[in-house]
Motif scaffolding. Sequence first.
Motif, PDB file in Angstrom:
ATOM      1  N   LEU A 172      38.483  42.994  36.018  1.00 37.71           N
ATOM      2  CA  LEU A 172      37.910  42.558  37.283  1.00 37.71           C
ATOM      3  C   LEU A 172      37.482  41.090  37.237  1.00 37.71           C
ATOM      4  CD1 LEU A 172      36.892  43.335  40.145  1.00 37.71           C
ATOM      5  CD2 LEU A 172      34.642  43.721  39.080  1.00 37.71           C
ATOM      6  N   PRO A 173      38.033  40.251  38.097  1.00 32.92           N
ATOM      7  CA  PRO A 173      37.533  38.882  38.206  1.00 32.92           C
ATOM      8  C   PRO A 173      36.120  38.877  38.794  1.00 32.92           C
ATOM      9  CG  PRO A 173      39.770  39.034  39.065  1.00 32.92           C
ATOM     10  CD  PRO A 173      39.269  40.441  38.888  1.00 32.92           C
ATOM     11  N   TYR A 174      35.165  38.428  37.989  1.00 32.37           N
ATOM     12  CA  TYR A 174      33.811  38.260  38.510  1.00 32.37           C
ATOM     13  C   TYR A 174      33.193  36.984  37.958  1.00 32.37           C
ATOM     14  CZ  TYR A 174      31.521  40.289  34.241  1.00 32.37           C
ATOM     15  OH  TYR A 174      31.067  40.567  32.952  1.00 32.37           O
ATOM     16  N   VAL A 205      43.655  28.939  42.754  1.00 32.50           N
ATOM     17  CA  VAL A 205      42.487  29.595  43.342  1.00 32.50           C
ATOM     18  C   VAL A 205      42.506  31.065  42.946  1.00 32.50           C
ATOM     19  CG1 VAL A 205      41.256  30.186  45.460  1.00 32.50           C
ATOM     20  CG2 VAL A 205      42.547  28.037  45.323  1.00 32.50           C
ATOM     21  N   GLN A 206      41.414  31.530  42.374  1.00 31.01           N
ATOM     22  CA  GLN A 206      41.272  32.945  42.045  1.00 31.01           C
ATOM     23  C   GLN A 206      40.047  33.492  42.765  1.00 31.01           C
ATOM     24  OE1 GLN A 206      43.052  35.273  40.273  1.00 31.01           O
ATOM     25  NE2 GLN A 206      41.508  36.713  41.002  1.00 31.01           N
ATOM     26  N   TYR A 207      40.216  34.523  43.583  1.00 28.62           N
ATOM     27  CA  TYR A 207      39.079  35.144  44.251  1.00 28.62           C
ATOM     28  C   TYR A 207      38.423  36.154  43.306  1.00 28.62           C
ATOM     29  CZ  TYR A 207      40.832  32.895  48.417  1.00 28.62           C
ATOM     30  OH  TYR A 207      41.252  31.950  49.323  1.00 28.62           O
ATOM     31  N   ALA A 208      37.107  36.164  43.325  1.00 29.29           N
ATOM     32  CA  ALA A 208      36.319  37.005  42.428  1.00 29.29           C
ATOM     33  C   ALA A 208      35.090  37.496  43.179  1.00 29.29           C
ATOM     34  CB  ALA A 208      35.919  36.216  41.182  1.00 29.29           C
ATOM     35  N   SER A 260      36.856  46.436  43.714  1.00 30.14           N
ATOM     36  CA  SER A 260      38.147  46.342  44.392  1.00 30.14           C
ATOM     37  C   SER A 260      38.676  44.910  44.393  1.00 30.14           C
ATOM     38  CB  SER A 260      38.039  46.848  45.833  1.00 30.14           C
ATOM     39  OG  SER A 260      39.252  46.620  46.518  1.00 30.14           O
ATOM     40  N   ARG A 261      39.680  44.643  43.581  1.00 26.94           N
ATOM     41  CA  ARG A 261      40.295  43.317  43.549  1.00 26.94           C
ATOM     42  C   ARG A 261      41.002  43.010  44.864  1.00 26.94           C
ATOM     43  NH1 ARG A 261      42.915  41.525  37.806  1.00 26.94           N
ATOM     44  NH2 ARG A 261      43.271  39.706  39.133  1.00 26.94           N
TER      45      ARG A 261
END
Length: 279
Positions: A172-174, A205-208, A260-261
């Motif tokens: 999980l990207p956080y 760009v990575q959404y987290a 939820s990614r």
Amino acid sequence: MRTMTLAVAAPAAVLAAGALPADVSDSPIEAQEGMVTEAREGTVAVSDGPIEAQEGTITEAREGTVAVSDGPIEAQEGTITEAREGTVGAAELLAKVESCSRISDSRYSTDEGTSPSVPVCGKKGAVYWKADMDIACDGQVTTRCNRRTDPWFHPGTAFPKSDGRPLNAQTLPYVVVPEPSGIWNYANSGIKGGSVAAVIHDGQVQYAVVGDTGPTNIIGEASYATAEALGINPDPATGGTASGVTYILFTNSRVSPIESRSAAVSLGESLAKRFLRAN
């Protein structure tokens, strides 16, 4: 730099998604299951009211334009089977955060023992900072994140999954925010567990989501999965990068379930577009 976690649960919330042109009033927006099978090239104008959606059957989310106002925005995991990192480019976002209107009372260090040099800045719809990236592996024990691979490993996160278990840093990207202090209190800026972040490095760009808290005086940390997605060495003991990372956290937003990614990507893309329009 490692984090000490705080056992704080994030409340659940919901996702707004649409595919057909619509004018929406201030009342809550709800989508029932089976109403939408594709979301592509649509334009949705959304007002200041809470945005709510039930689990749907959105099979693709691509190239849509969503206009969202400044009210609280929350996302709930649906059946989005294809979630790309979106059409908003890194250069577009970076151009909006070149200058800094400081909202923190003072500055943070990037690592223990370094001089404080990083302010938290604010613009309409977001807070942001530019720092390094240390690797967070705290949370569930996995093959990449455990006491053997990470000398500072802690089997918990400040904001847990929807089932009460810690987040999984490997998948999980956080991002990690500093615990509240005299420097800055993230909650006062509309940031909470599950808030959406756009993490930018080397043109990507990575959404987290906001998933954990760290020391009160240090900033610049994200999960193993975030680093890996951005091409940064994710090893918790030897990885990370010393500079060049921009963290943009969108205020009054939340993904639920936090793990939820796909929901983070969908909501992050909408909020990034709103941020570009508003600033």
